[in-house]
Write an enzyme that holds these catalytic residues in place. Structure first.
Site, PDB file in Angstrom:
ATOM      1  N   HIS A   1       0.927  -0.495  -0.253  1.00 44.20           N
ATOM      2  CA  HIS A   1      -0.096  -0.280  -0.451  1.00 44.20           C
ATOM      3  C   HIS A   1       0.952   1.658   0.392  1.00 44.20           C
ATOM      4  O   HIS A   1       1.239   1.548   0.848  1.00 44.20           O
ATOM      5  CB  HIS A   1      -0.842  -0.159   0.896  1.00 44.20           C
ATOM      6  CG  HIS A   1      -1.527  -1.161   0.835  1.00 44.20           C
ATOM      7  ND1 HIS A   1      -2.873  -1.237   0.429  1.00 44.20           N
ATOM      8  CD2 HIS A   1      -1.556  -2.429   1.643  1.00 44.20           C
ATOM      9  CE1 HIS A   1      -3.368  -2.211   0.787  1.00 44.20           C
ATOM     10  NE2 HIS A   1      -2.630  -3.191   0.799  1.00 44.20           N
ATOM     11  N   ARG A   2       1.060   2.032  -0.905  1.00 40.08           N
ATOM     12  CA  ARG A   2       1.648   3.505  -1.465  1.00 40.08           C
ATOM     13  C   ARG A   2       1.638   4.610  -0.517  1.00 40.08           C
ATOM     14  O   ARG A   2       1.958   4.955  -0.114  1.00 40.08           O
ATOM     15  CB  ARG A   2       2.230   3.179  -2.938  1.00 40.08           C
ATOM     16  CG  ARG A   2       3.228   1.484  -2.993  1.00 40.08           C
ATOM     17  CD  ARG A   2       2.731   1.416  -4.489  1.00 40.08           C
ATOM     18  NE  ARG A   2       1.628   0.978  -4.941  1.00 40.08           N
ATOM     19  CZ  ARG A   2       1.174   1.294  -6.414  1.00 40.08           C
ATOM     20  NH1 ARG A   2       2.134   0.758  -7.357  1.00 40.08           N
ATOM     21  NH2 ARG A   2      -0.392   0.670  -7.026  1.00 40.08           N
TER      22      ARG A   2
ATOM     23  N   LEU B   1      11.709  -2.589  11.025  1.00 41.87           N
ATOM     24  CA  LEU B   1      13.042  -3.399  12.589  1.00 41.87           C
ATOM     25  C   LEU B   1      13.634  -4.428  11.057  1.00 41.87           C
ATOM     26  O   LEU B   1      12.965  -4.712  10.151  1.00 41.87           O
ATOM     27  CB  LEU B   1      12.612  -4.865  12.529  1.00 41.87           C
ATOM     28  CG  LEU B   1      13.535  -5.257  13.559  1.00 41.87           C
ATOM     29  CD1 LEU B   1      12.877  -5.950  14.947  1.00 41.87           C
ATOM     30  CD2 LEU B   1      13.904  -6.707  12.981  1.00 41.87           C
TER      31      LEU B   1
ATOM     32  N   GLN C   1      16.172  -6.914   9.192  1.00 41.95           N
ATOM     33  CA  GLN C   1      17.232  -7.563  10.253  1.00 41.95           C
ATOM     34  C   GLN C   1      18.871  -7.866   9.885  1.00 41.95           C
ATOM     35  O   GLN C   1      18.930  -9.244  10.116  1.00 41.95           O
ATOM     36  CB  GLN C   1      16.417  -8.940   9.228  1.00 41.95           C
ATOM     37  CG  GLN C   1      15.258  -9.535   9.792  1.00 41.95           C
ATOM     38  CD  GLN C   1      13.982 -10.734   8.646  1.00 41.95           C
ATOM     39  OE1 GLN C   1      15.441 -10.919   7.693  1.00 41.95           O
ATOM     40  NE2 GLN C   1      14.226 -11.151   9.679  1.00 41.95           N
TER      41      GLN C   1
ATOM     42  N   ASN D   1      -2.115   8.677   5.310  1.00 47.14           N
ATOM     43  CA  ASN D   1      -2.976   9.875   5.911  1.00 47.14           C
ATOM     44  C   ASN D   1      -4.959   8.352   5.910  1.00 47.14           C
ATOM     45  O   ASN D   1      -4.679   7.257   5.273  1.00 47.14           O
ATOM     46  CB  ASN D   1      -3.236  10.925   4.994  1.00 47.14           C
ATOM     47  CG  ASN D   1      -3.660   9.956   3.132  1.00 47.14           C
ATOM     48  OD1 ASN D   1      -4.869   9.985   3.248  1.00 47.14           O
ATOM     49  ND2 ASN D   1      -2.519  10.598   2.708  1.00 47.14           N
TER      50      ASN D   1
ATOM     51  N   ARG E   1      -7.893  -4.796   3.065  1.00 48.23           N
ATOM     52  CA  ARG E   1      -7.581  -6.001   4.131  1.00 48.23           C
ATOM     53  C   ARG E   1      -8.171  -6.515   4.962  1.00 48.23           C
ATOM     54  O   ARG E   1      -7.510  -7.931   5.388  1.00 48.23           O
ATOM     55  CB  ARG E   1      -5.669  -5.687   4.500  1.00 48.23           C
ATOM     56  CG  ARG E   1      -5.177  -5.360   3.596  1.00 48.23           C
ATOM     57  CD  ARG E   1      -4.521  -6.718   1.968  1.00 48.23           C
ATOM     58  NE  ARG E   1      -2.987  -5.228   1.862  1.00 48.23           N
ATOM     59  CZ  ARG E   1      -2.967  -6.547   0.663  1.00 48.23           C
ATOM     60  NH1 ARG E   1      -3.387  -8.224   0.832  1.00 48.23           N
ATOM     61  NH2 ARG E   1      -1.711  -6.422  -0.203  1.00 48.23           N
TER      62      ARG E   1
HETATM   63  C1  LIG Z   1      -6.720  -9.973  -1.370  1.00 51.83           C
HETATM   64  C2  LIG Z   1      -5.958  -9.442  -1.857  1.00 51.83           C
HETATM   65  C3  LIG Z   1      -4.884 -10.081  -2.571  1.00 51.83           C
HETATM   66  C4  LIG Z   1      -3.341 -10.091  -3.522  1.00 51.83           C
HETATM   67  N1  LIG Z   1      -2.948 -11.252  -4.112  1.00 51.83           N
HETATM   68  C5  LIG Z   1      -1.612 -10.142  -5.001  1.00 51.83           C
HETATM   69  C6  LIG Z   1      -0.402 -10.860  -5.381  1.00 51.83           C
HETATM   70  O1  LIG Z   1      -0.941 -12.341  -5.583  1.00 51.83           O
HETATM   71  N2  LIG Z   1       0.525 -10.535  -6.048  1.00 51.83           N
HETATM   72  C7  LIG Z   1       0.665  -9.356  -5.879  1.00 51.83           C
HETATM   73  O2  LIG Z   1       1.723  -8.705  -6.380  1.00 51.83           O
HETATM   74  N3  LIG Z   1      -0.298  -8.142  -5.533  1.00 51.83           N
HETATM   75  C8  LIG Z   1      -1.742  -8.945  -4.440  1.00 51.83           C
HETATM   76  N4  LIG Z   1      -2.557  -8.302  -4.078  1.00 51.83           N
HETATM   77  C9  LIG Z   1      -1.665  -6.715  -3.722  1.00 51.83           C
HETATM   78  C10 LIG Z   1      -2.320  -5.793  -4.813  1.00 51.83           C
HETATM   79  O3  LIG Z   1      -2.089  -6.128  -5.904  1.00 51.83           O
HETATM   80  C11 LIG Z   1      -2.180  -3.898  -4.179  1.00 51.83           C
HETATM   81  O4  LIG Z   1      -0.713  -4.110  -4.760  1.00 51.83           O
HETATM   82  C12 LIG Z   1      -2.218  -3.634  -3.298  1.00 51.83           C
HETATM   83  O5  LIG Z   1      -3.262  -4.204  -2.620  1.00 51.83           O
HETATM   84  C13 LIG Z   1      -2.534  -1.911  -2.721  1.00 51.83           C
HETATM   85  O6  LIG Z   1      -3.594  -1.483  -3.397  1.00 51.83           O
HETATM   86  P1  LIG Z   1      -2.928  -0.780  -4.454  1.00 51.83           P
HETATM   87  O7  LIG Z   1      -2.394  -0.406  -5.429  1.00 51.83           O
HETATM   88  O8  LIG Z   1      -4.775  -0.005  -5.057  1.00 51.83           O
HETATM   89  O9  LIG Z   1      -2.903   0.650  -2.819  1.00 51.83           O
HETATM   90  P2  LIG Z   1      -1.391   1.841  -2.589  1.00 51.83           P
HETATM   91  O10 LIG Z   1      -0.595   1.727  -3.002  1.00 51.83           O
HETATM   92  O11 LIG Z   1      -2.403   2.536  -1.246  1.00 51.83           O
HETATM   93  O12 LIG Z   1      -2.552   2.493  -3.682  1.00 51.83           O
HETATM   94  C14 LIG Z   1      -4.070   3.081  -3.476  1.00 51.83           C
HETATM   95  C15 LIG Z   1      -5.196   3.832  -5.061  1.00 51.83           C
HETATM   96  O13 LIG Z   1      -4.192   4.589  -5.244  1.00 51.83           O
HETATM   97  C16 LIG Z   1      -4.349   4.407  -6.684  1.00 51.83           C
HETATM   98  N5  LIG Z   1      -2.178   4.295  -7.408  1.00 51.83           N
HETATM   99  C17 LIG Z   1      -1.445   4.208  -6.411  1.00 51.83           C
HETATM  100  N6  LIG Z   1      -0.403   4.063  -7.345  1.00 51.83           N
HETATM  101  C18 LIG Z   1      -0.632   4.171  -8.353  1.00 51.83           C
HETATM  102  C19 LIG Z   1      -0.074   4.432  -9.845  1.00 51.83           C
HETATM  103  N7  LIG Z   1       1.580   4.134  -9.641  1.00 51.83           N
HETATM  104  N8  LIG Z   1      -0.405   4.664 -10.904  1.00 51.83           N
HETATM  105  C20 LIG Z   1      -2.531   4.929 -10.615  1.00 51.83           C
HETATM  106  N9  LIG Z   1      -3.001   4.840  -9.884  1.00 51.83           N
HETATM  107  C21 LIG Z   1      -2.224   5.028  -8.331  1.00 51.83           C
HETATM  108  C22 LIG Z   1      -5.416   3.566  -6.934  1.00 51.83           C
HETATM  109  O14 LIG Z   1      -5.956   3.875  -7.009  1.00 51.83           O
HETATM  110  C23 LIG Z   1      -4.590   2.926  -5.797  1.00 51.83           C
HETATM  111  O15 LIG Z   1      -5.785   1.527  -5.992  1.00 51.83           O
HETATM  112  C24 LIG Z   1      -3.356  -8.640  -3.215  1.00 51.83           C
HETATM  113  C25 LIG Z   1      -3.884  -7.867  -2.359  1.00 51.83           C
HETATM  114  C26 LIG Z   1      -4.743  -7.960  -1.862  1.00 51.83           C
HETATM  115  C27 LIG Z   1      -5.917  -7.253  -0.893  1.00 51.83           C
END
Ligand SMILES: Cc1cc2nc3c(=O)[nH]c(=O)nc-3n(C[C@H](O)[C@H](O)[C@H](O)COP(=O)(O)OP(=O)(O)OC[C@H]3O[C@@H](n4cnc5c(N)ncnc54)[C@H](O)[C@@H]3O)c2cc1C
Length: 250
Positions: free
Chosen positions: A96-97, A105, A107, A189, A200
């Site tokens: 979550h970026r 921590l 290692q 935030n 999650r």
């Molecule tokens: C049930 C579940 C299973 C998963 N399984 C896998 C897996 O098998 N392999 C794997 O690699 N990951 C997996 N993930 C991780 C998933 O792919 C996301 O990386 C993670 O949930 C973070 O979500 P996010 O990118 O929406 O969040 P954040 O990085 O917090 O981003 C929040 C929101 O900001 C916007 N955003 C962020 N960055 C960008 C960008 N660069 N361009 C455009 N919009 C952006 C999007 O709207 C995004 O939803 C899983 C996640 C869940 C919940």
């Protein structure tokens, strides 16, 4: 060996809202500093500090969620210390970026000879599985200790002891399992926290991070209810608690 069966989540920082004297808001209802700040930010957009609709902060922020005007939530930041979670859990968490900052921590620097381990929720309560898992963790920890020792010998020509230890630990950690306990400071935030919690704490999430998300939700709901009280905790179809928001990705 210390075994964690649940995470520990501590709120370690919240912001201080300082209302500008020249632009007071007609506040209604009780609220925390973060909630007041978000309302203040929202009211700037329409210069509605007089609060013409006589809304409490809770009602105002609920409307923000309804309208999807979530950018005002980005001003309010909460910092949590999360302990008793595994490296695999933090591996998922740090995906979550947007709107998050992390310090975890290391290692490479920290000696893991006495590391704790996090029991996967799926095996808790099954004595045979718990026993088997614990002996696997003990074996991994013993392998780590042995590897550090032999690597310290291998790198004995390096005069700087700190650097030598770091070289030994960074290689030896490869034998530690995903279940090794870690500690992480997470600042986020409110908009970011909400998105993370939606993904999650839901039924599709892996059990450990789901449990952690529920613990985070509890802390944040107590701290700033108007930001998080639309999240409903319920019993998932799998019989395990989950949570879902009334307002999707504001
Ligand atoms: C049930 C579940 C299973 C998963 N399984 C896998 C897996 O098998 N392999 C794997 O690699 N990951 C997996 N993930 C991780 C998933 O792919 C996301 O990386 C993670 O949930 C973070 O979500 P996010 O990118 O929406 O969040 P954040 O990085 O917090 O981003 C929040 C929101 O900001 C916007 N955003 C962020 N960055 C960008 C960008 N660069 N361009 C455009 N919009 C952006 C999007 O709207 C995004 O939803 C899983 C996640 C869940 C919940």
């Amino acid at each position: 060996m210390h075994i964690y069966r649940e995470p520990r989540v501590t709120l370690i920082a919240r912001l201080e809202f300082r209302e500008p004297e020249h632009m007071p808001v007609q506040w209604m209802g009780e609220a925390s500093g973060g909630e007041r700040l978000a309302e203040f930010a929202g009211r700037i957009c329409y210069m509605s500090q007089r609060n013409p609709a006589s809304r409490s902060t809770a009602v105002y922020l609920d409307n923000i969620k309804k309208q999807g005007h979530g950018s005002v939530f980005e001003h309010a930041v909460y910092v949590l210390l999360i302990e008793g979670i595994s490296r695999s859990c933090t591996h998922e968490l740090v995906r979550h970026r947007a709107g998050f900052g992390y310090s975890q921590l290391s290692q490479r620097y920290v000696d893991e000879s006495e590391a704790a381990f996090v029991m996967p929720p799926a095996i808790i309560g099954d004595e045979a599985q718990e026993r088997a898992w614990q002996s696997q963790m003990e074996a991994a920890q013993a392998a780590y200790i042995a590897a550090v020792e032999s690597l310290m010998t291998r790198y004995s020509h390096i005069a700087d002891r700190i650097h030598r230890r770091k070289m030994a630990r960074e290689a030896a950690r490869s034998v530690l399992p995903n279940g090794t306990e870690t500690k992480i400071v997470v600042s986020g935030n409110v908009r970011a926290w909400r998105t993370m919690l939606e993904l999650r704490a839901g039924e599709g999430a892996e059990q450990e991070i789901r449990r952690m998300a529920l613990a985070v939700l509890k802390v944040l709901q107590a701290e700033a209810p108007s930001f998080f009280d639309d999240f409903e905790v319920y019993q998932g179809e799998d019989g395990i608690p989950a949570a879902r928001p009334a307002y999707h990705k504001v």
